[in-house]
Design a protein around this motif. Sequence first.
Motif, PDB file in Angstrom:
ATOM      1  N   ASP A   9       0.881  -1.154   0.000  1.00 53.25           N
ATOM      2  CA  ASP A   9       0.000   0.000   0.000  1.00 53.25           C
ATOM      3  C   ASP A   9       0.937   1.228   0.000  1.00 53.25           C
ATOM      4  N   ASP A  11      -0.119   5.064   0.900  1.00 50.55           N
ATOM      5  CA  ASP A  11      -0.390   6.048   1.952  1.00 50.55           C
ATOM      6  C   ASP A  11      -0.395   5.396   3.327  1.00 50.55           C
ATOM      7  N   GLY A  12       0.492   5.826   4.185  1.00 48.82           N
ATOM      8  CA  GLY A  12       0.527   5.289   5.544  1.00 48.82           C
ATOM      9  C   GLY A  12       1.471   4.113   5.708  1.00 48.82           C
ATOM     10  N   GLU A 171      -0.100  -3.261   4.601  1.00 49.75           N
ATOM     11  CA  GLU A 171      -1.179  -2.253   4.658  1.00 49.75           C
ATOM     12  C   GLU A 171      -1.253  -1.550   6.006  1.00 49.75           C
ATOM     13  N   ASP A 172      -1.869  -0.362   6.014  1.00 50.22           N
ATOM     14  CA  ASP A 172      -2.103   0.344   7.285  1.00 50.22           C
ATOM     15  C   ASP A 172      -3.595   0.548   7.554  1.00 50.22           C
TER      16      ASP A 172
HETATM   17 MG    MG Z   1      -2.889   3.197   3.330  1.00 49.38          MG
END
Ligand code: MG
Length: 224
Positions: A9, A11-12, A171-172
């Motif tokens: 992923d 973002d984050g 992932e976040d």
């Molecule tokens: Mg994310």
Amino acid sequence: MDVKAFIFDLDGVITDTAEHHYQAWGLLARELGIPFDRTFNERLKGIDRMQSLELILERGGMRDRLSRSEKEAMAGRKNDHYTQLIEGITPDHLLPGIAELLRDVREAGMRIGLASASRNAGTILAKLQIGHYFDTVVDPALLAKGKPDPEIFLKAAADLKATPACCVGVEDAEAGIRAIRGAGMFAVGVGTPEAMKEADLIVTGTAELNFEKIVELYRIKSKV
Ligand code: MG
Ligand code: B16
């Protein structure tokens, strides 16, 4: 079975643009007079721009009062705020441990994919100067369904010619972990144990991401 590919992923996980998204939605919500805070923002992580807007409008009781083109204009305004906020991103904005992890995956001869819901992903990878690590960057505009549907991770695996069971997803977002698990992949979650409870391996921050540890746990879990 062994790990063939890592699918990230953005973002984050790779960079903290989750914060820029939060700021940009906050600006739009303020313009619309809709309350917005970090707790509510958790629900927007990993889901696409229009779905995020719908949730914000629903909160403000405005969802059914606006036309499609009015909503598109609002989503465009949020993206204008966002593109201004990400203007100054440099390689220094890579989250801790990510450069090392990308290097270790590559040195082990494994493939690397990006499964981001963001239409700004290409620009951000370029600003971070890590585009060369990625064998595929899935274009979210071509997908029928967003996270938590597994489609984006399955598309990345297909591009990488790796069977999903041989992929590790990182992932976040809760929706992202559900997408990885739904794809039949090993899920690494960055976040609180509560939010990441469906992941196979949980770390509280990216600095704890360790290539050897991830592969070791994958091997243990894929044997049972
Ligand atoms: Mg994310
Ligand atoms: P954009 P990820 C997602 O990226 C973000 O988590 C989510 O907050 C955002 O709304 C979505 O991208 C769409 O981004 O407006 O740039 O197209 O976490 O899947 O990398």
